[in-house]
Design a protein around this motif. Structure first.
Motif, short mmCIF file in Angstrom:
data_model
loop_
_atom_site.label_atom_id
_atom_site.label_comp_id
_atom_site.label_asym_id
_atom_site.label_seq_id
_atom_site.Cartn_x
_atom_site.Cartn_y
_atom_site.Cartn_z
N LEU A 380 0.84 -1.19 0.00
CA LEU A 380 0.00 0.00 0.00
C LEU A 380 0.88 1.24 0.00
CD1 LEU A 380 -2.64 -1.00 2.68
CD2 LEU A 380 -3.07 -0.72 0.25
N PRO A 381 0.37 2.39 -0.49
CA PRO A 381 1.14 3.63 -0.41
C PRO A 381 1.44 3.98 1.05
CG PRO A 381 -0.67 3.87 -1.96
CD PRO A 381 -0.86 2.56 -1.28
N LYS A 382 2.46 4.82 1.25
CA LYS A 382 2.95 5.16 2.59
C LYS A 382 1.85 5.75 3.46
CE LYS A 382 6.20 8.13 5.06
NZ LYS A 382 7.26 9.17 4.92
N ALA A 383 1.09 6.74 2.93
CA ALA A 383 0.06 7.40 3.74
C ALA A 383 -1.00 6.41 4.19
CB ALA A 383 -0.57 8.54 2.95
N GLU A 384 -1.44 5.51 3.28
CA GLU A 384 -2.47 4.54 3.63
C GLU A 384 -1.95 3.55 4.67
OE1 GLU A 384 -4.00 4.68 -0.97
OE2 GLU A 384 -4.25 2.83 0.13
N THR A 385 -0.68 3.13 4.50
CA THR A 385 -0.10 2.19 5.47
C THR A 385 -0.01 2.83 6.85
OG1 THR A 385 1.21 1.16 3.72
CG2 THR A 385 1.93 0.79 5.98
N SER A 386 0.39 4.11 6.92
CA SER A 386 0.49 4.80 8.20
C SER A 386 -0.87 4.88 8.89
CB SER A 386 1.06 6.21 7.99
OG SER A 386 2.35 6.16 7.43
N ILE A 387 -1.91 5.16 8.12
CA ILE A 387 -3.26 5.26 8.70
C ILE A 387 -3.70 3.90 9.24
CG2 ILE A 387 -5.69 5.68 8.13
CD1 ILE A 387 -4.66 7.79 6.10
N LEU A 388 -3.47 2.83 8.47
CA LEU A 388 -3.86 1.50 8.92
C LEU A 388 -3.11 1.09 10.18
CD1 LEU A 388 -4.16 -0.51 5.57
CD2 LEU A 388 -6.00 0.47 6.96
N LYS A 389 -1.81 1.44 10.29
CA LYS A 389 -1.04 1.09 11.48
C LYS A 389 -1.60 1.77 12.72
CE LYS A 389 3.45 0.09 9.35
NZ LYS A 389 4.87 0.51 9.26
N VAL A 390 -2.01 3.05 12.59
CA VAL A 390 -2.58 3.76 13.74
C VAL A 390 -3.90 3.13 14.15
CG1 VAL A 390 -3.63 5.94 14.46
CG2 VAL A 390 -1.42 5.95 13.30
N LEU A 391 -4.81 2.91 13.18
CA LEU A 391 -6.13 2.38 13.51
C LEU A 391 -6.04 0.94 14.03
CD1 LEU A 391 -8.28 3.77 10.56
CD2 LEU A 391 -8.16 4.60 12.91
N ALA A 392 -5.03 0.20 13.64
CA ALA A 392 -4.88 -1.18 14.14
C ALA A 392 -4.61 -1.21 15.62
CB ALA A 392 -3.74 -1.87 13.39
N VAL A 403 -6.05 10.82 14.00
CA VAL A 403 -5.30 9.99 13.06
C VAL A 403 -4.29 10.85 12.30
CG1 VAL A 403 -5.47 8.56 11.00
CG2 VAL A 403 -7.13 8.28 12.85
N ALA A 404 -4.70 12.06 11.89
CA ALA A 404 -3.79 12.95 11.17
C ALA A 404 -2.59 13.31 12.03
CB ALA A 404 -4.52 14.21 10.72
N MET A 405 -2.82 13.63 13.31
CA MET A 405 -1.73 14.00 14.20
C MET A 405 -0.80 12.82 14.45
SD MET A 405 -3.78 16.42 16.92
CE MET A 405 -2.30 16.96 17.75
N LEU A 406 -1.37 11.61 14.60
CA LEU A 406 -0.55 10.44 14.90
C LEU A 406 0.24 9.95 13.69
CD1 LEU A 406 -3.13 8.52 17.11
CD2 LEU A 406 -0.99 9.53 17.88
N THR A 407 -0.18 10.35 12.49
CA THR A 407 0.55 9.97 11.28
C THR A 407 1.37 11.12 10.71
OG1 THR A 407 -1.43 10.50 9.96
CG2 THR A 407 -1.11 8.20 10.61
N ASP A 408 1.39 12.28 11.42
CA ASP A 408 2.15 13.45 10.98
C ASP A 408 1.67 13.99 9.64
OD1 ASP A 408 5.22 12.25 12.44
OD2 ASP A 408 3.78 13.71 13.22
N TYR A 409 0.35 13.91 9.40
CA TYR A 409 -0.24 14.53 8.22
C TYR A 409 -1.18 15.64 8.67
CZ TYR A 409 1.48 10.82 5.14
OH TYR A 409 2.27 9.98 4.44
N SER A 410 -1.46 16.58 7.77
CA SER A 410 -2.46 17.61 8.04
C SER A 410 -3.84 17.04 7.78
CB SER A 410 -2.21 18.83 7.16
OG SER A 410 -3.31 19.73 7.24
N SER A 411 -4.76 17.24 8.74
CA SER A 411 -6.11 16.70 8.57
C SER A 411 -6.86 17.38 7.43
CB SER A 411 -6.90 16.88 9.87
OG SER A 411 -7.03 18.25 10.20
N LYS A 412 -6.37 18.55 6.98
CA LYS A 412 -7.02 19.27 5.89
C LYS A 412 -6.23 19.16 4.58
CE LYS A 412 -9.08 22.66 9.04
NZ LYS A 412 -9.21 24.10 9.39
N GLY A 413 -5.12 18.41 4.60
CA GLY A 413 -4.29 18.29 3.41
C GLY A 413 -4.87 17.35 2.38
#
Length: 532
Positions: A380-392, A403-413
């Protein structure tokens, strides 16, 4: 003696140690839950006059006042007492319970007048017979200009590093050539370190006798009922009469009030004169208009209709309308021809077959793809993998912002939003504001380390948080109970009103590491996880 009590426990002076019988101290209690009479913010000057001029001892319970009312009362009391003692010199002791509430080290604009009045009372009051006792469990939070006026120190058992540092500094600044910081935690209960370099000239540890009166501030014992408080012994009506008489005299003699009354009377007279002059001018103007109307000739108005368009304009408008109608008729003719041709090329659809086809499409199961079609490597792409790891790691789900904060992404990006959309279309996650894994998402081929517990969990979070957030968590973990924002800011070295401090608090609340509320405390789930 006058005791400023912001916690509401000094009424215990009126009771014996059991709390069931009167003590030998018939000291009036003004305000609070056990007051002989009520106390409000406007009574500071009147109470100061009773204490300073009439020699009244009193417990001033301000525990039920709001912060603004408490500051107003204390300011007026300190100013009034200083002035009263200048006129009537005699000894009086002022006790400031929780002294940091009345003379804080960090002075906000709304505290400035109160701190200035207390500082003047402590610095100059001794010239007129005013002594001061400062009581605090947080000496580092007491204003240093006030604290440095002290001559006798009694320091009981202290374990906090900031508290011990403040005491150690005071002792050494007042002539002691030794450090006492390490001895304070080991002091037995009831034993105090006493240092009086000038007056008593003693330095050492002394045992303080237990209270003879009721200890209203002690921790309640489980399974026991608090004693019924019946103070008695004071005539409330006499107190009210004394306060009323003093307040009336102050109001009558107050030059500010007299000036205010005089200014109001003068302003009212000016307003009356101005109103009278306005009516005079209006009358003069009305008379002048009447005289002019008599002298001027009468004007007769006649209505004359003037056409907006000339005959030539109407002719042009008629021609344009006729041309436009021709164009519209041409469009209608073309539409009829197109419909006829389409009818010859495509037979009318069978409505029943169309409805059956649409129903079949809606009921057909949707295939769930575990990997993107464009990626033949099985990843899976990096962003999707990071989201799945957090939710797991959170079976009950996390909010989109968490989820955005825990994956170091902007929730509005856009990258984060695209990753969420892709995971939903693959059937791996569900939800809009609260995101959770589906059954397919839980079985997706991703590797992650589950969150630890206890000290390892704390170390994990401290390693992922920024400096300000990490400092706040460390302070809260070291303390057993909730702390005020000012205390946390002071102990972490940040300004309580600064943007960095508030942003850190907001991020910790979003991550559910701290709770929302007036005071700052660890979230119960987080506290339980790091304690297990």
């Amino acid at each position: 003696v006058a005791i400023l009590d912001p916690v509401g426990v000094w009424f215990g002076l009126r009771l014996d140690a059991t709390g069931e019988h009167p003590s030998r101290f018939d000291i009036p209690v003004l305000g609070g839950q056990h007051g002989d009479v009520g106390l409000d913010a406007s009574m500071g000057a009147a109470v100061a006059t009773l204490v300073g001029e009439n020699g009244l001892s009193a417990i001033l319970d301000v525990s039920e006042m709001t912060g603004a009312d408490q500051r107003r009362f204390v300011t007026d009391f300190a100013v009034g007492l200083f002035q009263a003692k200048k006129r009537h010199r005699s000894p009086v002791m002022i006790v400031l319970e929780e002294a940091q509430e009345f003379a804080p080290q960090l002075v906000r604009p709304d505290h400035a007048r109160m701190v200035g009045a207390i500082e003047k009372l402590v610095k100059l009051g001794r010239n007129f017979g005013i002594g001061t006792t400062l009581i605090s469990q947080r000496p580092q939070a007491v204003n240093k200009d006030v604290l440095n006026q002290s001559e006798v120190l009694l320091a009981f058992q202290l374990t906090g590093p900031q508290e011990r540092k403040a005491i150690d500094g005071w002792v050494q600044e007042h002539g002691a050539d030794r450090s006492v910081a390490n001895s304070l935690p080991a002091l037995p209960v009831g034993t105090a370190l006493v240092w009086s370099p000038q007056w008593l000239r003693v330095f050492g540890q002394y045992k303080i006798l237990p209270k003879e009166t009721f200890d209203a501030s002690r921790t309640p014992v489980a399974g026991t009922d608090a004693p019924a408080v019946r103070l008695g012994g004071i005539d409330p009506e006499q107190l009210r009469n004394m306060l009323g008489a003093v307040a009336a005299k102050l109001a009558a003699d107050d030059p500010v009030a007299l000036r205010t009354q005089l200014a109001a009377a003068l302003k009212e007279a000016d307003n009356a004169r101005m109103a009278n002059r306005t009516w005079e001018r209006k009358a003069e103007d009305a008379n002048a208009r009447a005289e002019r109307a008599k002298a001027e000739p009468q004007v007769v108005t006649e209505r004359v209709e003037v056409p907006l368009l000339s005959p030539e304009d109407w002719e042009l408008l008629s021609q344009a309308t006729t041309a436009l109608r021709g164009v519209l008729d041409g469009f209608a003719t073309a539409e009829d021809r197109i419909r006829g041709l389409l009818g010859k090329l495509v037979p009318p659809p069978d409505r029943a077959l169309l409805t059956a086809h649409q129903t079949a499409r809606r009921s057909a199961p949707t295939a769930i793809r575990s990997l993107p079609a464009a990626d033949t490597s099985g990843r899976l792409p990096k962003a999707e993998t990071s989201i799945l790891k957090v939710l797991a790691q959170y079976p009950n789900g996390r909010s989109k912002r968490q989820v955005a904060m825990l994956t170091d992404y902007s929730s509005k990006g856009g990258g984060f939003a695209n990753a969420l959309s892709s995971l939903r279309s693959k059937g791996l996650i569900e939800g809009r504001e609260v995101l959770t894994l589906t059954a397919a998402g839980r079985s997706a081929p991703i590797e992650y380390a589950p969150l630890p517990r206890g000290a390892e969990l704390l170390a994990h979070w401290l390693g992922t948080l920024a400096k300000a957030e990490r400092s706040i968590v460390e302070v809260l973990v070291a303390e057993a109970g909730p702390l005020s924002k000012e205390t946390v800011a002071e102990r972490t070295g940040y300004a309580a009103s600064g943007g960095g401090f508030w942003n850190a608090l907001s991020r910790l609340r979003t991550l559910e590491i701290i709770e929302r509320g007036a005071d700052i405390r660890l979230h119960p789930d987080f506290a339980e996880a790091i304690a297990s």
